[in-house]
Motif scaffolding. Structure first.
Motif, PDB file in Angstrom:
ATOM      1  N   ILE A  39       4.548  32.109 -13.476  1.00  0.00           N
ATOM      2  CA  ILE A  39       3.098  32.240 -13.678  1.00  0.00           C
ATOM      3  C   ILE A  39       2.706  31.665 -15.035  1.00  0.00           C
ATOM      4  N   GLU A  40       3.493  31.959 -16.059  1.00  0.00           N
ATOM      5  CA  GLU A  40       3.200  31.432 -17.392  1.00  0.00           C
ATOM      6  C   GLU A  40       3.285  29.912 -17.407  1.00  0.00           C
ATOM      7  N   GLN A  41       4.289  29.345 -16.734  1.00  0.00           N
ATOM      8  CA  GLN A  41       4.411  27.891 -16.655  1.00  0.00           C
ATOM      9  C   GLN A  41       3.201  27.285 -15.949  1.00  0.00           C
ATOM     10  N   ALA A  42       2.792  27.910 -14.870  1.00  0.00           N
ATOM     11  CA  ALA A  42       1.637  27.397 -14.118  1.00  0.00           C
ATOM     12  C   ALA A  42       0.370  27.475 -14.959  1.00  0.00           C
ATOM     13  N   MET A  43       0.210  28.565 -15.692  1.00  0.00           N
ATOM     14  CA  MET A  43      -0.975  28.706 -16.542  1.00  0.00           C
ATOM     15  C   MET A  43      -0.957  27.662 -17.664  1.00  0.00           C
ATOM     16  N   ASP A  44       0.212  27.378 -18.213  1.00  0.00           N
ATOM     17  CA  ASP A  44       0.326  26.339 -19.240  1.00  0.00           C
ATOM     18  C   ASP A  44      -0.025  24.971 -18.665  1.00  0.00           C
ATOM     19  N   LEU A  45       0.430  24.726 -17.434  1.00  0.00           N
ATOM     20  CA  LEU A  45       0.112  23.458 -16.781  1.00  0.00           C
ATOM     21  C   LEU A  45      -1.389  23.309 -16.574  1.00  0.00           C
ATOM     22  N   VAL A  46      -2.032  24.370 -16.098  1.00  0.00           N
ATOM     23  CA  VAL A  46      -3.486  24.345 -15.891  1.00  0.00           C
ATOM     24  C   VAL A  46      -4.190  24.138 -17.232  1.00  0.00           C
ATOM     25  N   LYS A  47      -3.737  24.836 -18.261  1.00  0.00           N
ATOM     26  CA  LYS A  47      -4.343  24.698 -19.588  1.00  0.00           C
ATOM     27  C   LYS A  47      -4.212  23.262 -20.092  1.00  0.00           C
ATOM     28  N   ASN A  48      -3.039  22.653 -19.913  1.00  0.00           N
ATOM     29  CA  ASN A  48      -2.846  21.275 -20.365  1.00  0.00           C
ATOM     30  C   ASN A  48      -3.760  20.304 -19.620  1.00  0.00           C
ATOM     31  N   HIS A  49      -3.895  20.500 -18.313  1.00  0.00           N
ATOM     32  CA  HIS A  49      -4.783  19.637 -17.546  1.00  0.00           C
ATOM     33  C   HIS A  49      -6.231  19.794 -18.002  1.00  0.00           C
ATOM     34  N   LEU A  50      -6.653  21.024 -18.241  1.00  0.00           N
ATOM     35  CA  LEU A  50      -8.021  21.258 -18.696  1.00  0.00           C
ATOM     36  C   LEU A  50      -8.258  20.646 -20.075  1.00  0.00           C
ATOM     37  N   MET A  51      -7.310  20.811 -20.974  1.00  0.00           N
ATOM     38  CA  MET A  51      -7.455  20.251 -22.316  1.00  0.00           C
ATOM     39  C   MET A  51      -7.529  18.734 -22.255  1.00  0.00           C
ATOM     40  N   TYR A  52      -6.718  18.117 -21.413  1.00  0.00           N
ATOM     41  CA  TYR A  52      -6.760  16.661 -21.265  1.00  0.00           C
ATOM     42  C   TYR A  52      -8.126  16.227 -20.751  1.00  0.00           C
ATOM     43  N   ALA A  53      -8.639  16.920 -19.738  1.00  0.00           N
ATOM     44  CA  ALA A  53      -9.947  16.568 -19.166  1.00  0.00           C
ATOM     45  C   ALA A  53     -11.052  16.726 -20.207  1.00  0.00           C
ATOM     46  N   VAL A  54     -10.982  17.788 -21.004  1.00  0.00           N
ATOM     47  CA  VAL A  54     -11.999  18.023 -22.028  1.00  0.00           C
ATOM     48  C   VAL A  54     -11.934  16.938 -23.102  1.00  0.00           C
ATOM     49  N   ARG A  55     -10.720  16.584 -23.527  1.00  0.00           N
ATOM     50  CA  ARG A  55     -10.581  15.530 -24.545  1.00  0.00           C
ATOM     51  C   ARG A  55     -11.138  14.206 -24.036  1.00  0.00           C
ATOM     52  N   GLU A  56     -10.845  13.904 -22.782  1.00  0.00           N
ATOM     53  CA  GLU A  56     -11.338  12.666 -22.191  1.00  0.00           C
ATOM     54  C   GLU A  56     -12.877  12.654 -22.166  1.00  0.00           C
ATOM     55  N   GLU A  57     -13.462  13.774 -21.773  1.00  0.00           N
ATOM     56  CA  GLU A  57     -14.928  13.875 -21.716  1.00  0.00           C
ATOM     57  C   GLU A  57     -15.531  13.765 -23.121  1.00  0.00           C
ATOM     58  N   VAL A  58     -14.891  14.358 -24.110  1.00  0.00           N
ATOM     59  CA  VAL A  58     -15.378  14.284 -25.494  1.00  0.00           C
ATOM     60  C   VAL A  58     -15.374  12.841 -25.971  1.00  0.00           C
ATOM     61  N   GLU A  59     -14.325  12.095 -25.652  1.00  0.00           N
ATOM     62  CA  GLU A  59     -14.261  10.689 -26.059  1.00  0.00           C
ATOM     63  C   GLU A  59     -15.386   9.872 -25.418  1.00  0.00           C
TER      64      GLU A  59
END
Length: 134
Positions: A54-74
């Motif tokens: 569960i922790e690994q899956a949550m980290d994966l989701v967090k990484n995907h969200l952070m990547y999407a947010v960074r892309e949108e910010v750029e």
């Protein structure tokens, strides 16, 4: 006939929640289906393994969200930069046009912008003798 493994509604809810979490997060981790039978005799090791998944899956989701947010910010930063450049260009053009325009042209332009406000009187002098205002 086998009696129910869970005695209270709370035990059933915990079982269902864990099964949902395991299947959901397992699908996020790449399709590895984790099949775990949770009952009152489940060892602490299996619970820890589930928590780790569960922790690994949550980290994966967090990484995907952070990547999407960074892309949108750029993308937004680029749009802001383009708008600032366009605004500067328009301000320069506006200043140039105001400098080149005659006072009559400026007055006419101002009257088109705000028709409800009376146009300022021209500094050329009093009204023509044919006009009578009462």
């Amino acid at each position: 006939m086998n009696t129910e493994l869970y005695q209270t509604p709370m035990e059933v809810a915990v079982y269902q929640l864990r099964n949902f979490s395991i299947s959901f997060f397992s699908s996020l981790l790449g399709g590895d289906v984790v099949s775990v039978k949770l009952d009152n005799s489940a060892s602490g090791a299996s619970v820890v393994a589930i928590d780790n998944k569960i922790e690994q899956a949550m980290d994966l989701v967090k990484n995907h969200l952070m990547y999407a947010v960074r892309e949108e910010v750029e993308i937004l930063k680029e749009q802001i930069r383009e708008l600032v450049e366009k605004n500067s260009q328009l301000e320069r053009e506006n200043t140039l046009l105001k400098t080149l325009a005659s006072p009559e042209q400026l007055e006419k332009f101002q009257s088109h912008l705000s028709p409800e406000e009376p146009a300022p009187e021209s500094p050329e002098g009093p009204e023509a003798p044919g006009d009578s205002s009462v």
